[in-house]
Design an enzyme around this catalytic site. Sequence first.
Site, PDB file in Angstrom:
ATOM      1  CB  THR A  72      -0.937  -0.072   1.347  1.00 11.78           C
ATOM      2  OG1 THR A  72      -1.937  -0.988   0.966  1.00 11.78           O
ATOM      3  CG2 THR A  72      -1.744   1.149   1.272  1.00 11.78           C
ATOM      4  CG  ASN A 154      -6.503  -7.941  -5.245  1.00 10.82           C
ATOM      5  OD1 ASN A 154      -6.687  -7.417  -6.408  1.00 10.82           O
ATOM      6  ND2 ASN A 154      -7.295  -7.774  -4.171  1.00 10.82           N
ATOM      7  CD  GLN A 182      -2.317 -10.987  -4.154  1.00  9.33           C
ATOM      8  OE1 GLN A 182      -2.239 -12.564  -4.383  1.00  9.33           O
ATOM      9  NE2 GLN A 182      -2.826 -10.636  -3.183  1.00  9.33           N
ATOM     10  CB  SER A 202       3.256  -6.718   0.066  1.00  6.70           C
ATOM     11  OG  SER A 202       3.063  -6.756   1.478  1.00  6.70           O
ATOM     12  N   GLY A 203       6.002  -8.194   1.240  1.00  8.64           N
ATOM     13  CA  GLY A 203       6.699  -9.364   1.655  1.00  8.64           C
ATOM     14  C   GLY A 203       5.737 -10.559   2.063  1.00  8.64           C
ATOM     15  CB  CYS A 328      -8.288  -4.815   1.458  1.00  3.34           C
ATOM     16  SG  CYS A 328      -6.577  -5.071   1.241  1.00  3.34           S
TER      17      CYS A 328
END
Length: 400
Positions: A72, A154, A182, A202-203, A328
């Site tokens: 984000t 996603n 993703q 994103s990890g 989300c």
Amino acid sequence: MSMIYLDHAATTPVRPEVLEEMLPYLKEMYGNPSGLCQRSMEAAKAVETARKRVADSLGCEPEEIYFTSGGTEADNWALKSSARMVKNRGGGSVHIITSQVEHHAVLHACEALERAGAAVTCLPVDERGRVSPAELERAIRPDTALISIMYANNEVGTIQPVREIGAIARSHHICFHTDAVQAYGHLPISVNELGVDMLSASGHKCGAPKGIGFLYIRKGTDLPPFMDGGAQERGRRAGTENVAGIVGLGKAAQLSQKEMRETEKKTAAMRDHLIGRLLKEIPFARLNGSRHDRLAGNCSVSFQFVEGAALLLLLDEEGICAAAGSACSTGSRHPSHVLTAMGLPDDVARGTLRLTLGYGNTMEQIDQAADAIRKCVAKLRETSGEYEDYLQERSVRHTL
């Protein structure tokens, strides 16, 4: 009863090898990488090792990787600072092209930019959830400053034609950003072959912990900092580095590169088996997204005459952890914006189940999940007045 976890698109478990490499930086090696003492230098070295691992996974230079708190932040940085970049150059109006199926991190950032005076074009998608490169090129204007199209969706797993879009952006000298949250760690990515100028990841979507991600910024892209503060990340991202998280992300990047081909082949086989069973054994079921151009671990299926939220609760009682759509958007009463953009009627979209496979899943688990889903859908339809009305109507038609 053991749980079967089929919600990897929401988050993945931290890999044991990742946790093992992180632990020293949560214990004795706790130095601030901006300091000059021995412990600080150890932490700084660990950060740069991780940066190189991430860069190697993208085929770029370590200096082009900037660690963030997650996808984000990286998306917001790419979009909002791109608008600032145009303003800093003395430009006038700012036009951004994106799509209707982006993650809310991108869509809401675009809405904020619109309120600030930018113009945004949200491209439609086809029934598979794919953007048309030709339609994207037609949307380009003289003031188009940025194109932001996600790598893979996603919710439905559809992979976008990123390489074609990158070529279009480059031919028009427009900055191109892709949200690869993703896709990263699951698909081979070469930023140079794709022609992207910025890429978010994103990890916690690929075996690293939550709270860590990165933004790739191509050298020569004069993107302003997103936050004001210290001089960390070469003056472009203020705030003390999350050393343990960065180390974990670096290890996850290394593991994914080593294991990707074998892992994705196994995952795709389980996905196809699951899709086949659900579509064959459950009436009024439909697959969402592309049958072939989709993430190996994604299975998004809509069941007519069923409410997705009720189905999730029943599956949870059966030990199956899944989702109705994006994590989300949990709690929203509205149908998924992705499914709506793809043309699904509201009553069908509300019966959607997102099953996302990943590390640790087995074919035995997939069969158990398919059995449970078939049972739970049948149970819900037994109490569905809409389903009963449909059956009676069909019976009348057959007797005429």
